[in-house]
Design a protein around this motif. Structure first.
Motif, PDB file in Angstrom:
ATOM      1  N   LYS A  71       0.854  -0.944   0.104  1.00 11.87           N
ATOM      2  CA  LYS A  71      -0.011   0.128  -0.185  1.00 11.87           C
ATOM      3  C   LYS A  71       0.960   1.158  -0.092  1.00 11.87           C
ATOM      4  O   LYS A  71       2.009   1.132   0.736  1.00 11.87           O
ATOM      5  CB  LYS A  71      -0.862  -0.041   1.353  1.00 11.87           C
ATOM      6  N   ILE A 205      -5.255  -6.108   5.299  1.00  9.36           N
ATOM      7  CA  ILE A 205      -5.827  -6.344   3.967  1.00  9.36           C
ATOM      8  C   ILE A 205      -6.179  -7.750   3.459  1.00  9.36           C
ATOM      9  O   ILE A 205      -5.519  -8.336   3.222  1.00  9.36           O
ATOM     10  CB  ILE A 205      -5.218  -5.421   2.965  1.00  9.36           C
ATOM     11  N   LYS A 264     -12.645  -3.818   4.169  1.00 13.85           N
ATOM     12  CA  LYS A 264     -11.616  -4.472   3.507  1.00 13.85           C
ATOM     13  C   LYS A 264     -10.316  -4.300   3.958  1.00 13.85           C
ATOM     14  O   LYS A 264      -9.349  -5.252   3.725  1.00 13.85           O
ATOM     15  CB  LYS A 264     -11.434  -3.498   2.042  1.00 13.85           C
ATOM     16  N   GLU A 265     -10.218  -3.605   5.049  1.00 10.02           N
ATOM     17  CA  GLU A 265      -8.734  -3.359   5.743  1.00 10.02           C
ATOM     18  C   GLU A 265      -9.170  -2.906   7.146  1.00 10.02           C
ATOM     19  O   GLU A 265     -10.209  -1.851   7.339  1.00 10.02           O
ATOM     20  CB  GLU A 265      -7.769  -2.240   5.173  1.00 10.02           C
TER      21      GLU A 265
END
Ligand SMILES: Cc1cc2nc3c(=O)[nH]c(=O)nc-3n(C[C@H](O)[C@H](O)[C@H](O)COP(=O)(O)O)c2cc1C
Length: 276
Positions: A71, A205, A264-265
């Motif tokens: 990320k 994630i 999602k995270e």
């Protein structure tokens, strides 16, 4: 021999897979009677348990796409970290001395110490067929975790929220400010979260791991948080620092603090580190 196996393999494999696909009905008979009384945690464990049937079914199950391995915050200010070059105590001594420490001095952490702790948490330590491998094991080498650092007191760093960029071994500054009160409140008023020099937020994630392992991947993610936290514990001992892992926190507040959606995270584990 191998060629022969390759040719006849599907003849055996396809009927077995079809049998498993149509014959296992977890929502029928005894299984569903048992399932009815299960708590949400028991159901999670049961439904993510493996059997050969589930392994075969899983081959056909659609999985989420794999998100990028790293990320990045392209607009963030990047702070280079000194190389993790510290040589400390014997591993056996660090294991023997490890304790959860919840009281710290007001002395700040050095950037070298923070660098070493981050390297212990997620640093790149090797390569396999060109793929970077890290200081902690990870299911399928998919590395679902991002590490955020809430900085209260570190020499040469403004207080704020940072993201660890694993690949260049650097920090990305996400927020500037004093977040001692906010992280303490988010951590159910556990005061050491505001008194530490830094609080690491281990945030997962999920789809990185789910893209290969499906729903069982959630278990792997939780396991991996423990690996990371243990490395931080042992590294902190070796650096003569005190630390404690924290599982009890208000998820939505911690997620908001690091700017992730919680689906999602999501933040999984906190780890506070301070000077003695
Ligand atoms: C999954 C997990 C969650 C934990 N959560 C907290 C927590 O929220 N607050 C805290 O002060 N300690 C927390 N701890 C630390 C334990 O209290 C500590 O490990 C235990 O009392 C044993 O002491 P030791 O770590 O000094 O050996 C947690 C430990 C684990 C493994």
């Amino acid at each position: 021999m191998i060629n022969l196996l390759k040719r006849v393999g599907p003849i055996f494999f396809i009927p077995i897979a079809l049998y498993c696909f149509f014959m296992e009905r977890p929502d029928s008979g005894i299984a569903s009677e048992v399932d009815k009384g299960l708590s949400i945690g028991e159901r999670f464990h049961r439904e993510t348990s493996l059997s050969w049937t589930k392994v075969l079914k899983d081959v056909f199950r659609r999985k989420p796409a794999r998100p990028p391995a790293y990320k990045t915050y392209p607009d963030a200010r990047v702070i280079a970290l000194p190389p993790a070059a510290y040589r400390g105590m014997l591993l056996e001594e660090a294991i023997r001395r490890r304790r959860s420490v919840r009281e710290y001095s007001r002395r700040p952490l050095t950037l070298e110490q923070l660098s070493q702790l981050l390297f212990a948490a997620q640093g790149i330590t090797g390569r396999l067929f060109g793929q970077p491998l890290r200081s902690v094991p990870s299911a399928g080498a998919l590395y679902p975790f991002e590490v955020y650092v809430i900085v209260h007191r570190v020499q040469g760093l403004e207080a704020g929220v940072y993201h660890y960029a694993v690949n260049p071994h650097a920090l990305e500054q996400i927020k500037v400010g004093d977040f001692r009160r906010e992280i303490t409140r988010a951590g159910l008023e556990q005061e050491m979260l505001g008194e530490a020099s830094v609080v690491f937020v281990l945030s997962a994630i999920f789809d990185r791991t789910r893209s290969k392992y499906g729903e069982r991947g959630f278990r792997y993610v939780y396991m991996e948080a423990g690996h990371i936290s243990q490395n931080i514990y042992l590294q902190a001992v070796s650096l003569q620092l005190g630390s404690v892992c924290v599982g009890a926190f208000l998820d939505d507040r911690v997620n908001a603090l690091i700017g992730v959606d919680g689906r999602k995270e999501a933040a999984i584990y906190l780890h506070a580190v301070g000077t003695l």
